[in-house]
Design a protein around this motif. Structure first.
Motif, PDB file in Angstrom:
ATOM      1  N   PHE A  38       0.831  -1.210   0.000  1.00 28.75           N
ATOM      2  CA  PHE A  38       0.000   0.000   0.000  1.00 28.75           C
ATOM      3  C   PHE A  38       0.861   1.254   0.000  1.00 28.75           C
ATOM      4  O   PHE A  38       0.643   2.178  -0.787  1.00 28.75           O
ATOM      5  CB  PHE A  38      -0.925  -0.006   1.228  1.00 28.75           C
ATOM      6  N   LEU A  39       1.852   1.292   0.862  1.00 27.26           N
ATOM      7  CA  LEU A  39       2.683   2.485   0.974  1.00 27.26           C
ATOM      8  C   LEU A  39       3.554   2.670  -0.260  1.00 27.26           C
ATOM      9  O   LEU A  39       3.736   3.791  -0.751  1.00 27.26           O
ATOM     10  CB  LEU A  39       3.559   2.387   2.230  1.00 27.26           C
TER      11      LEU A  39
ATOM     12  N   GLY B 119      11.496   8.868  -3.571  1.00 29.27           N
ATOM     13  CA  GLY B 119      11.536   9.256  -2.167  1.00 29.27           C
ATOM     14  C   GLY B 119      10.985   8.171  -1.259  1.00 29.27           C
ATOM     15  O   GLY B 119      11.555   7.871  -0.201  1.00 29.27           O
ATOM     16  N   VAL B 120       9.868   7.558  -1.683  1.00 31.39           N
ATOM     17  CA  VAL B 120       9.282   6.470  -0.899  1.00 31.39           C
ATOM     18  C   VAL B 120      10.230   5.282  -0.822  1.00 31.39           C
ATOM     19  O   VAL B 120      10.402   4.665   0.239  1.00 31.39           O
ATOM     20  CB  VAL B 120       7.926   6.046  -1.510  1.00 31.39           C
ATOM     21  N   SER B 121      10.880   4.949  -1.941  1.00 31.55           N
ATOM     22  CA  SER B 121      11.786   3.805  -1.961  1.00 31.55           C
ATOM     23  C   SER B 121      12.987   4.024  -1.041  1.00 31.55           C
ATOM     24  O   SER B 121      13.369   3.138  -0.277  1.00 31.55           O
ATOM     25  CB  SER B 121      12.272   3.547  -3.392  1.00 31.55           C
TER      26      SER B 121
ATOM     27  N   VAL C 198      12.166   1.912   4.762  1.00 29.59           N
ATOM     28  CA  VAL C 198      12.410   1.273   6.063  1.00 29.59           C
ATOM     29  C   VAL C 198      12.131   2.254   7.198  1.00 29.59           C
ATOM     30  O   VAL C 198      11.477   1.917   8.196  1.00 29.59           O
ATOM     31  CB  VAL C 198      13.853   0.747   6.148  1.00 29.59           C
ATOM     32  N   VAL C 199      12.607   3.475   7.046  1.00 35.38           N
ATOM     33  CA  VAL C 199      12.397   4.489   8.087  1.00 35.38           C
ATOM     34  C   VAL C 199      10.913   4.797   8.258  1.00 35.38           C
ATOM     35  O   VAL C 199      10.420   4.933   9.389  1.00 35.38           O
ATOM     36  CB  VAL C 199      13.176   5.776   7.736  1.00 35.38           C
ATOM     37  N   LEU C 200      10.189   4.900   7.160  1.00 34.87           N
ATOM     38  CA  LEU C 200       8.758   5.209   7.232  1.00 34.87           C
ATOM     39  C   LEU C 200       7.997   4.151   8.021  1.00 34.87           C
ATOM     40  O   LEU C 200       7.157   4.480   8.874  1.00 34.87           O
ATOM     41  CB  LEU C 200       8.176   5.319   5.815  1.00 34.87           C
TER      42      LEU C 200
ATOM     43  N   VAL D 224       9.911  -4.329   2.021  1.00 37.90           N
ATOM     44  CA  VAL D 224       8.967  -4.516   0.912  1.00 37.90           C
ATOM     45  C   VAL D 224       8.701  -3.184   0.220  1.00 37.90           C
ATOM     46  O   VAL D 224       8.648  -3.108  -1.019  1.00 37.90           O
ATOM     47  CB  VAL D 224       7.645  -5.136   1.431  1.00 37.90           C
ATOM     48  N   VAL D 225       8.553  -2.115   0.997  1.00 38.14           N
ATOM     49  CA  VAL D 225       8.347  -0.783   0.427  1.00 38.14           C
ATOM     50  C   VAL D 225       9.521  -0.396  -0.463  1.00 38.14           C
ATOM     51  O   VAL D 225       9.341   0.068  -1.598  1.00 38.14           O
ATOM     52  CB  VAL D 225       8.168   0.269   1.553  1.00 38.14           C
TER      53      VAL D 225
END
Length: 452
Positions: free
Chosen positions: A261-262, A314-316, A320-322, A337-338
């Motif tokens: 999802f993220l 940016g998401v990639s 892990v931090v998110l 996974v993100v």
């Protein structure tokens, strides 16, 4: 500032494109923030198994919807008769009949699916969740008319208001019921609220049951290839969940779905924007008609692709931090996974703005060929990745499948005279750099996943 504001005013295609892009992007981003806030709360009220269960249900519901899609919405958006009420009422009639049949099929599949996945509760959840397909079949064609003319302001407001209320209901029901039924009931209530809001707040005539032979012939003629394309699209977009769901435990699958999802929201946002915006733009400003049209579309494409790559990158890099910040230790694997999913989606983002060119020209057959190629490549590389490398191999396989599908995208884009090799060369290098940087930043987490 005055020059910028002036670009958003008026009824020209450029002004409608600018306004619709802002509404679509802002609405989607706000909707994802609402979903994220809801997920953060729901993950503390429910167990991972509940999300795994609903992920399976969601895949099945989407499969039913896509395996029966006859292209009503894109047909209305591209047809010369897209504003004819007889055409719209015939399209709505087809849509209603389809919704009823989908609910019946969902009921019939409940017991076999429950046995296949070894989850008896699915036998009860699937018929209940299928009610959403029944309700959605009655959504008015005023929704498609608003998309056809790039008038997305009111539509975006309605969607966000309904989504906010629905998410509040989901949280309250999860707190009260403490079970997966909270997500099922909130989904049904959400579909009912959407239907009511569209009928009350969108302008246009009320739909009535009607069957005009000429309209039905056009809808079915265009839609037969869309029907086949959406079957392939389902396998392409949901094949990971179908296969990975069999390899992982329900708890692990729930964690995977949180990460998915993220990681996927930039690509899904881009897909939503291209479906809503680029079909009307390609229809009114076909690139094959003039060099000027091609150059204007080139500028739009550069902006859209650049924005999606920036967000996805940016998401990639921060995946892990998110997850560590937003979720508790039960979901820590979702961070890797993100990282992997977002990185492997770069080839898909590169070519996302080409896909609607064929549909805008009424060429649903070539769109089907592209969809079929993507489905075959995705399932093939996904299965090989799972067989030889587990979850890590599956994620890498999805990236390789995106690269392998590129020649088919070029074939489609060249036929519509929309292919832009300069765009692909620039963003191909940008995408490759983002993948390398994201994997380097998260090397330890990626290596740990690869070792599983």
């Amino acid at each position: 500032m005055e020059a910028l504001v002036a670009k958003f005013r008026g009824t020209s295609l450029d002004a409608r494109f600018m306004r619709s892009s802002v509404f679509a992007l802002g609405g989607y981003a706000t909707g994802q923030v609402l979903r994220l806030a809801s997920n953060l709360i729901l993950t503390r009220l429910l167990f991972p198994e509940a999300f795994g269960m609903m992920a399976l249900v969601s895949v099945i519901m989407q499969g039913l919807a896509m395996f029966s899609d006859v292209g009503v919405s894109p047909s209305i958006m591209q047809s010369k008769r897209g504003d004819d009420q007889k055409f719209l009422d015939t399209a709505w009639t087809i849509q209603v009949v389809r919704g009823v049949l989908l609910w019946i099929v969902a009921c019939g599949l409940a017991v076999p699916v429950a046995a296949l996945y070894g989850e008896p509760l699915l036998a009860w959840i699937l018929p209940a969740a299928g009610v959403t397909l029944f309700i959605s079949g009655f959504n008015p064609t005023r929704l498609d008319s608003a998309n056809r003319h790039l008038l997305l302001g009111r539509l975006t407001g309605i969607d966000l208001a309904v989504q906010a209320i629905s998410l509040l209901l989901a949280v309250l029901l999860a707190w009260y019921l403490q079970s997966v039924w909270a997500l099922v009931v909130s989904g049904i209530l959400s579909s009912a609220m959407v239907l009511l809001a569209y009928n009350v707040f969108l302008p246009g005539q009320r739909n009535r049951f009607q069957w005009e032979r000429a309209a039905a012939s056009e809808l079915i003629g265009f839609g037969k290839w869309i029907f086949l394309s959406t079957i392939c699209g389902f396998l392409y977009m949901q094949g990971d969940k179908l296969l990975i769901g069999k390899f992982l435990t329900l708890e692990q699958f729930g964690i995977y779905n949180i990460g998915f999802f993220l990681a996927s929201f930039p690509l899904l946002m881009g897909g939503m924007m291209t479906r809503k915006i680029l079909i009307p733009v390609y229809r009114e400003r076909a690139p094959a008609e003039s060099t000027e049209n091609f150059r204007k579309l080139q500028k739009m494409r550069l902006v859209l692709t650049g924005g999606m790559m920036a967000i996805t990158g940016g998401v990639s890099m921060a995946g892990v931090v998110l997850i560590e910040v937003m979720y508790d230790s039960r979901y820590i694997m979702a961070g890797t996974v993100v990282v992997m999913i977002a990185a492997m989606q770069m080839p898909q983002i590169l070519v996302l703005t080409y896909e609607q060119a064929a549909l805008a020209a009424g060429d649903s057959r070539r769109f089907f060929v592209l969809s079929a190629a993507r489905a075959a490549l995705t399932l093939g590389f996904l299965y090989m990745g799972l067989s030889y490398g587990g979850l890590f191999g599956a994620l890498v396989g999805q990236g390789i499948a995106g690269l392998a599908a590129y020649p088919f995208v070029v074939w489609l884009a060249r036929h519509a005279r929309a292919w832009d090799p300069k765009h692909d060369a620039i963003y191909g290098c940008v995408g490759a750099a983002i993948i390398v940087l994201a994997l380097w930043i998260n090397f330890d987490a990626v290596a740990e996943l690869a070792a599983l």
